[in-house]
Design a protein around this motif. Structure first.
Motif, mmCIF file in Angstrom:
data_model
loop_
_atom_site.group_PDB
_atom_site.id
_atom_site.type_symbol
_atom_site.label_atom_id
_atom_site.label_comp_id
_atom_site.label_asym_id
_atom_site.label_seq_id
_atom_site.Cartn_x
_atom_site.Cartn_y
_atom_site.Cartn_z
ATOM 1 N N SER A 46 8.879 -1.628 5.740
ATOM 2 C CA SER A 46 7.892 -2.452 5.853
ATOM 3 C C SER A 46 7.791 -4.111 5.047
ATOM 4 O O SER A 46 8.403 -5.488 6.006
ATOM 5 C CB SER A 46 6.356 -2.099 4.976
ATOM 6 O OG SER A 46 6.239 -1.369 6.193
ATOM 7 N N ALA A 47 8.577 -4.352 4.217
ATOM 8 C CA ALA A 47 8.869 -5.071 2.739
ATOM 9 C C ALA A 47 9.973 -5.754 3.805
ATOM 10 O O ALA A 47 10.132 -7.178 4.095
ATOM 11 C CB ALA A 47 9.259 -4.697 1.736
ATOM 12 N N GLY A 48 10.957 -4.683 4.596
ATOM 13 C CA GLY A 48 12.250 -5.210 4.862
ATOM 14 C C GLY A 48 11.854 -5.973 6.269
ATOM 15 O O GLY A 48 12.699 -7.362 6.208
ATOM 16 N N GLY A 94 7.944 4.931 -1.016
ATOM 17 C CA GLY A 94 9.206 4.243 -0.758
ATOM 18 C C GLY A 94 10.142 4.110 0.723
ATOM 19 O O GLY A 94 10.138 2.895 0.130
ATOM 20 N N GLY A 95 10.184 4.886 1.257
ATOM 21 C CA GLY A 95 11.418 4.615 2.541
ATOM 22 C C GLY A 95 10.645 3.820 3.543
ATOM 23 O O GLY A 95 10.507 2.333 4.191
ATOM 24 N N ILE A 100 0.510 -1.189 0.568
ATOM 25 C CA ILE A 100 0.009 0.046 0.066
ATOM 26 C C ILE A 100 1.036 1.046 0.013
ATOM 27 O O ILE A 100 0.711 2.539 -0.279
ATOM 28 C CB ILE A 100 -1.242 -0.337 1.156
ATOM 29 C CG1 ILE A 100 -2.229 -1.068 1.085
ATOM 30 C CG2 ILE A 100 -1.723 1.229 1.140
ATOM 31 C CD1 ILE A 100 -3.262 -0.913 1.807
ATOM 32 N N ALA A 101 1.494 1.086 1.153
ATOM 33 C CA ALA A 101 2.831 2.495 0.472
ATOM 34 C C ALA A 101 3.993 2.530 -0.686
ATOM 35 O O ALA A 101 4.157 3.713 -1.638
ATOM 36 C CB ALA A 101 3.723 2.035 1.877
ATOM 37 N N GLY A 102 3.570 1.236 -1.420
ATOM 38 C CA GLY A 102 4.508 1.502 -1.970
ATOM 39 C C GLY A 102 3.696 2.509 -3.705
ATOM 40 O O GLY A 102 3.827 2.719 -4.616
ATOM 41 N N ILE A 103 2.693 1.896 -3.450
ATOM 42 C CA ILE A 103 1.154 2.145 -4.536
ATOM 43 C C ILE A 103 1.538 4.425 -4.182
ATOM 44 O O ILE A 103 1.099 4.409 -5.664
ATOM 45 C CB ILE A 103 -0.296 1.542 -4.082
ATOM 46 C CG1 ILE A 103 -0.270 0.363 -4.459
ATOM 47 C CG2 ILE A 103 -1.626 1.669 -5.152
ATOM 48 C CD1 ILE A 103 -1.462 -0.578 -4.826
ATOM 49 N N PHE A 104 0.890 4.083 -3.169
ATOM 50 C CA PHE A 104 1.387 5.683 -2.617
ATOM 51 C C PHE A 104 2.468 6.543 -2.668
ATOM 52 O O PHE A 104 2.622 7.450 -2.807
ATOM 53 C CB PHE A 104 -0.042 6.057 -1.198
ATOM 54 C CG PHE A 104 -0.960 5.492 -1.428
ATOM 55 C CD1 PHE A 104 -2.137 6.126 -2.499
ATOM 56 C CD2 PHE A 104 -1.344 5.181 -0.223
ATOM 57 C CE1 PHE A 104 -3.203 6.497 -1.910
ATOM 58 C CE2 PHE A 104 -2.631 3.885 -0.693
ATOM 59 C CZ PHE A 104 -3.676 4.529 -1.349
#
Length: 56
Positions: A27-29, A21-22, A14-18
């Motif tokens: 979150s992915a890590g 990037g940080g 969701i953060a990547g879509i919006f």
């Protein structure tokens, strides 16, 4: 633990879509670390079950 890995993965997507990037990479890590810990514990549980020889 797998639940939390999936939650952090969803937050990363969701953060990547919006465009955050940080937050997405952090979150992915976290999701990746939790997933590998889950896999390690799962493999350990399987090995211990085989070594004990119980079938329940």
């Amino acid at each position: 633990m797998l639940y939390w890995a999936l939650v952090f993965l969803a937050v990363a997507i969701i953060a990547g879509i919006f465009g955050f990037g940080g937050i997405a990479s952090a979150s992915a890590g976290i999701a990746q670390i939790l997933f590998f810990i889950f896999l390690l514990l799962f493999a350990l549980a399987l090995i211990l079950r085989v070594l004990r020889g119980t079938s329940r």
